[in-house]
Scaffold this motif. Structure first.
Motif, PDB file in Angstrom:
ATOM      1  N   GLU A  25      -8.518  10.592  -7.496  1.00 55.89           N
ATOM      2  CA  GLU A  25      -7.833   9.521  -6.764  1.00 55.89           C
ATOM      3  C   GLU A  25      -8.157   9.533  -5.271  1.00 55.89           C
ATOM      4  N   PHE A  26      -8.190  10.724  -4.685  1.00 58.90           N
ATOM      5  CA  PHE A  26      -8.375  10.833  -3.237  1.00 58.90           C
ATOM      6  C   PHE A  26      -9.817  11.162  -2.844  1.00 58.90           C
ATOM      7  N   ASN A  27     -10.708  11.266  -3.842  1.00 60.11           N
ATOM      8  CA  ASN A  27     -12.115  11.565  -3.589  1.00 60.11           C
ATOM      9  C   ASN A  27     -12.268  12.835  -2.743  1.00 60.11           C
ATOM     10  N   ILE A  28     -11.617  13.892  -3.233  1.00 62.09           N
ATOM     11  CA  ILE A  28     -11.645  15.188  -2.558  1.00 62.09           C
ATOM     12  C   ILE A  28     -12.039  16.260  -3.564  1.00 62.09           C
ATOM     13  N   MET A  64       0.842  -1.182   0.000  1.00 58.65           N
ATOM     14  CA  MET A  64       0.000   0.000   0.000  1.00 58.65           C
ATOM     15  C   MET A  64       0.887   1.244   0.000  1.00 58.65           C
ATOM     16  N   ARG A  65       0.569   2.185  -0.883  1.00 54.79           N
ATOM     17  CA  ARG A  65       1.339   3.423  -0.992  1.00 54.79           C
ATOM     18  C   ARG A  65       0.792   4.478  -0.039  1.00 54.79           C
ATOM     19  N   ASN A  66       1.687   5.330   0.446  1.00 55.16           N
ATOM     20  CA  ASN A  66       1.238   6.469   1.240  1.00 55.16           C
ATOM     21  C   ASN A  66       0.860   7.608   0.287  1.00 55.16           C
ATOM     22  N   VAL A  67       0.404   8.721   0.814  1.00 57.62           N
ATOM     23  CA  VAL A  67      -0.075   9.832  -0.003  1.00 57.62           C
ATOM     24  C   VAL A  67       1.037  10.356  -0.913  1.00 57.62           C
ATOM     25  N   GLU A  68       2.230  10.547  -0.382  1.00 60.88           N
ATOM     26  CA  GLU A  68       3.338  11.055  -1.185  1.00 60.88           C
ATOM     27  C   GLU A  68       3.644  10.107  -2.349  1.00 60.88           C
ATOM     28  N   GLN A  69       3.682   8.837  -2.079  1.00 57.48           N
ATOM     29  CA  GLN A  69       3.957   7.848  -3.132  1.00 57.48           C
ATOM     30  C   GLN A  69       2.853   7.855  -4.184  1.00 57.48           C
ATOM     31  N   GLU A  70       1.625   8.012  -3.742  1.00 57.64           N
ATOM     32  CA  GLU A  70       0.498   8.026  -4.677  1.00 57.64           C
ATOM     33  C   GLU A  70       0.557   9.262  -5.574  1.00 57.64           C
ATOM     34  N   ILE A  71       0.904  10.404  -5.007  1.00 57.63           N
ATOM     35  CA  ILE A  71       1.033  11.627  -5.805  1.00 57.63           C
ATOM     36  C   ILE A  71       2.158  11.480  -6.820  1.00 57.63           C
TER      37      ILE A  71
END
Length: 65
Positions: free
Chosen positions: A50-53, A1-8
């Motif tokens: 991606e982040f549903n924001i 599972m990737r963290n937010v930084e990795q996902e960005i």
């Protein structure tokens, strides 16, 4: 599972072809990554999806340039 930084980093690589190792927290979208204003808005839309924001236009244009 990737963290937010990795996902960005993944999104930025996937959409714009920028190598993940060239993307840093301090990276400026225009100067360091070469994104223009249209690219920046596309990037914001990808993040929203991606982040549903929701990111306001004002906040989107005020990201590091």
């Amino acid at each position: 599972m990737r963290n937010v930084e990795q996902e960005i980093k993944y999104i930025t690589n996937h959409v714009f072809g920028i190598k993940e190792e060239e993307i840093h927290v301090e990276s400026r979208l225009k100067e360091d990554l070469g994104l223009d204003s249209l690219d920046t808005m596309e990037w914001v839309l990808e993040l929203e999806t991606e982040f549903n924001i929701s990111i306001s236009v004002e906040d989107g244009v005020n990201f590091k340039k």
